[in-house]
Design a protein around this motif. Sequence first.
Motif, PDB file in Angstrom:
ATOM      1  N   GLN A 121       0.910  -1.146  -0.025  1.00  0.00           N
ATOM      2  CA  GLN A 121       0.052  -0.071  -0.033  1.00  0.00           C
ATOM      3  C   GLN A 121       0.885   1.318  -0.033  1.00  0.00           C
ATOM      4  OE1 GLN A 121      -3.057  -0.363  -0.371  1.00  0.00           O
ATOM      5  NE2 GLN A 121      -3.973   1.627   0.056  1.00  0.00           N
ATOM      6  N   GLU A 122       1.727   1.343  -1.374  1.00  0.00           N
ATOM      7  CA  GLU A 122       2.651   2.351  -1.031  1.00  0.00           C
ATOM      8  C   GLU A 122       2.247   3.726  -1.797  1.00  0.00           C
ATOM      9  OE1 GLU A 122       5.617   0.346  -3.578  1.00  0.00           O
ATOM     10  OE2 GLU A 122       5.454  -1.452  -2.119  1.00  0.00           O
ATOM     11  N   GLY A 123       1.053   3.684  -2.333  1.00  0.00           N
ATOM     12  CA  GLY A 123       0.592   4.751  -2.906  1.00  0.00           C
ATOM     13  C   GLY A 123       0.963   4.768  -4.523  1.00  0.00           C
ATOM     14  N   GLY A 124      -0.001   5.593  -5.054  1.00  0.00           N
ATOM     15  CA  GLY A 124       0.287   5.551  -6.640  1.00  0.00           C
ATOM     16  C   GLY A 124      -0.521   4.360  -7.148  1.00  0.00           C
ATOM     17  N   ARG A 125       0.339   3.508  -8.243  1.00  0.00           N
ATOM     18  CA  ARG A 125      -0.309   2.497  -8.828  1.00  0.00           C
ATOM     19  C   ARG A 125       0.025   1.229  -7.775  1.00  0.00           C
ATOM     20  NH1 ARG A 125       3.810  -0.520 -11.377  1.00  0.00           N
ATOM     21  NH2 ARG A 125       5.642   0.574 -11.608  1.00  0.00           N
ATOM     22  N   VAL A 126       0.710   1.201  -7.016  1.00  0.00           N
ATOM     23  CA  VAL A 126       0.903   0.147  -5.986  1.00  0.00           C
ATOM     24  C   VAL A 126       0.061   0.463  -4.460  1.00  0.00           C
ATOM     25  CG1 VAL A 126       2.512  -1.125  -4.453  1.00  0.00           C
ATOM     26  CG2 VAL A 126       3.208   0.077  -6.657  1.00  0.00           C
ATOM     27  N   SER A 127      -1.287   0.263  -4.765  1.00  0.00           N
ATOM     28  CA  SER A 127      -2.369   0.255  -3.677  1.00  0.00           C
ATOM     29  C   SER A 127      -3.303  -0.892  -3.890  1.00  0.00           C
ATOM     30  CB  SER A 127      -2.908   1.686  -3.924  1.00  0.00           C
ATOM     31  OG  SER A 127      -1.898   2.621  -3.664  1.00  0.00           O
ATOM     32  N   ARG A 128      -3.183  -1.784  -3.142  1.00  0.00           N
ATOM     33  CA  ARG A 128      -4.171  -2.717  -2.953  1.00  0.00           C
ATOM     34  C   ARG A 128      -5.497  -2.389  -2.241  1.00  0.00           C
ATOM     35  NH1 ARG A 128      -0.780  -3.793  -6.347  1.00  0.00           N
ATOM     36  NH2 ARG A 128       1.168  -4.887  -5.850  1.00  0.00           N
ATOM     37  N   LEU A 129      -5.350  -1.723  -1.446  1.00  0.00           N
ATOM     38  CA  LEU A 129      -6.615  -1.179  -0.881  1.00  0.00           C
ATOM     39  C   LEU A 129      -7.172  -0.006  -1.489  1.00  0.00           C
ATOM     40  CD1 LEU A 129      -5.378  -1.427   2.810  1.00  0.00           C
ATOM     41  CD2 LEU A 129      -6.763  -3.182   1.634  1.00  0.00           C
ATOM     42  N   THR A 186      -7.962   5.789   1.234  1.00  0.00           N
ATOM     43  CA  THR A 186      -7.475   7.122   0.571  1.00  0.00           C
ATOM     44  C   THR A 186      -6.627   6.705  -0.414  1.00  0.00           C
ATOM     45  OG1 THR A 186      -7.448   7.988   2.761  1.00  0.00           O
ATOM     46  CG2 THR A 186      -6.071   8.826   0.937  1.00  0.00           C
ATOM     47  N   ALA A 187      -6.692   7.515  -1.691  1.00  0.00           N
ATOM     48  CA  ALA A 187      -6.134   6.994  -2.838  1.00  0.00           C
ATOM     49  C   ALA A 187      -4.611   7.977  -2.611  1.00  0.00           C
ATOM     50  CB  ALA A 187      -6.609   7.533  -4.274  1.00  0.00           C
ATOM     51  N   TRP A 188      -3.680   7.293  -2.247  1.00  0.00           N
ATOM     52  CA  TRP A 188      -2.444   8.030  -1.667  1.00  0.00           C
ATOM     53  C   TRP A 188      -1.642   8.490  -3.009  1.00  0.00           C
ATOM     54  CZ3 TRP A 188      -2.803   9.831   2.963  1.00  0.00           C
ATOM     55  CH2 TRP A 188      -3.504   9.134   3.874  1.00  0.00           C
ATOM     56  N   PRO A 189      -0.938   9.167  -3.398  1.00  0.00           N
ATOM     57  CA  PRO A 189      -0.044   9.609  -4.408  1.00  0.00           C
ATOM     58  C   PRO A 189       1.234   8.798  -4.087  1.00  0.00           C
ATOM     59  CG  PRO A 189       0.121  11.439  -2.605  1.00  0.00           C
ATOM     60  CD  PRO A 189      -0.752  10.505  -2.323  1.00  0.00           C
ATOM     61  N   PRO A 190       1.924   8.576  -5.326  1.00  0.00           N
ATOM     62  CA  PRO A 190       3.172   7.760  -5.207  1.00  0.00           C
ATOM     63  C   PRO A 190       4.090   8.202  -4.054  1.00  0.00           C
ATOM     64  CG  PRO A 190       2.936   8.415  -7.374  1.00  0.00           C
ATOM     65  CD  PRO A 190       1.871   9.250  -6.617  1.00  0.00           C
ATOM     66  N   MET A 191       5.009   7.529  -3.446  1.00  0.00           N
ATOM     67  CA  MET A 191       5.750   8.127  -2.420  1.00  0.00           C
ATOM     68  C   MET A 191       6.846   8.745  -3.036  1.00  0.00           C
ATOM     69  SD  MET A 191       5.048   6.635   0.623  1.00  0.00           S
ATOM     70  CE  MET A 191       3.524   6.763   0.090  1.00  0.00           C
ATOM     71  N   CYS A 192       7.501   8.719  -4.113  1.00  0.00           N
ATOM     72  CA  CYS A 192       8.386   9.562  -4.923  1.00  0.00           C
ATOM     73  C   CYS A 192       7.750  11.169  -4.905  1.00  0.00           C
ATOM     74  CB  CYS A 192       8.835   8.975  -6.286  1.00  0.00           C
ATOM     75  SG  CYS A 192       7.448   9.071  -7.484  1.00  0.00           S
ATOM     76  N   THR A 193       6.455  11.212  -4.913  1.00  0.00           N
ATOM     77  CA  THR A 193       6.075  12.567  -4.916  1.00  0.00           C
ATOM     78  C   THR A 193       6.097  13.084  -3.573  1.00  0.00           C
ATOM     79  OG1 THR A 193       4.454  12.085  -6.519  1.00  0.00           O
ATOM     80  CG2 THR A 193       3.859  13.931  -5.308  1.00  0.00           C
ATOM     81  N   LEU A 194       6.007  12.412  -2.574  1.00  0.00           N
ATOM     82  CA  LEU A 194       6.228  12.778  -1.249  1.00  0.00           C
ATOM     83  C   LEU A 194       7.785  13.118  -1.193  1.00  0.00           C
ATOM     84  CD1 LEU A 194       4.658  13.305   1.679  1.00  0.00           C
ATOM     85  CD2 LEU A 194       5.161  10.934   2.078  1.00  0.00           C
ATOM     86  N   GLY A 195       8.436  12.201  -1.469  1.00  0.00           N
ATOM     87  CA  GLY A 195       9.889  12.291  -1.274  1.00  0.00           C
ATOM     88  C   GLY A 195      10.358  13.569  -2.000  1.00  0.00           C
ATOM     89  N   ARG A 196       9.839  14.019  -3.285  1.00  0.00           N
ATOM     90  CA  ARG A 196      10.394  15.073  -3.684  1.00  0.00           C
ATOM     91  C   ARG A 196       9.910  16.400  -3.129  1.00  0.00           C
ATOM     92  NH1 ARG A 196       9.823  12.115  -8.708  1.00  0.00           N
ATOM     93  NH2 ARG A 196       7.530  12.693  -8.813  1.00  0.00           N
ATOM     94  N   SER A 197       8.946  16.517  -2.359  1.00  0.00           N
ATOM     95  CA  SER A 197       8.683  17.628  -1.469  1.00  0.00           C
ATOM     96  C   SER A 197       9.526  18.062  -0.713  1.00  0.00           C
ATOM     97  CB  SER A 197       7.100  17.434  -0.974  1.00  0.00           C
ATOM     98  OG  SER A 197       7.387  16.750   0.187  1.00  0.00           O
TER      99      SER A 197
END
Length: 113
Positions: free
Chosen positions: A66-74, A79-90
């Motif tokens: 459940q990492e966000g973006g396209r890797v979201s099993r739930l 919540t539809a979370w953004p990809p983790m790289c988006t969070l990291g780039r912030s």
Amino acid sequence: MSIAPLIFGCAGTVLSKDERAFFASINPYGFILFDRNISHLSQVQSLTKELRETVVHPVVPILVDQEGGRVSRLKEPFTAWPPMCTLGRSGEVSLAKRFSRALARELLAVGVS
């Protein structure tokens, strides 16, 4: 009974009689959920409870991608979370902390540890 140092998945959205017997006999270390195991919120809660009831140790890890973006099993209503790289780039540490806490709350609510 010892704990098998393995993590297992199951075939569907509920455990079969054979899966319950197998998990009880080998006492796995933990479980992982895949798309095939998830249909809706209360079903995931029931499945994680059922998985925990098959093993001896009370705090068995139950995992899911459940990492966000396209890797979201739930999916929805989660919540539809953004990809983790988006969070990291912030570069915003406080945002990452808030994000991780909110994601953890959702996962814990359905029994995913």
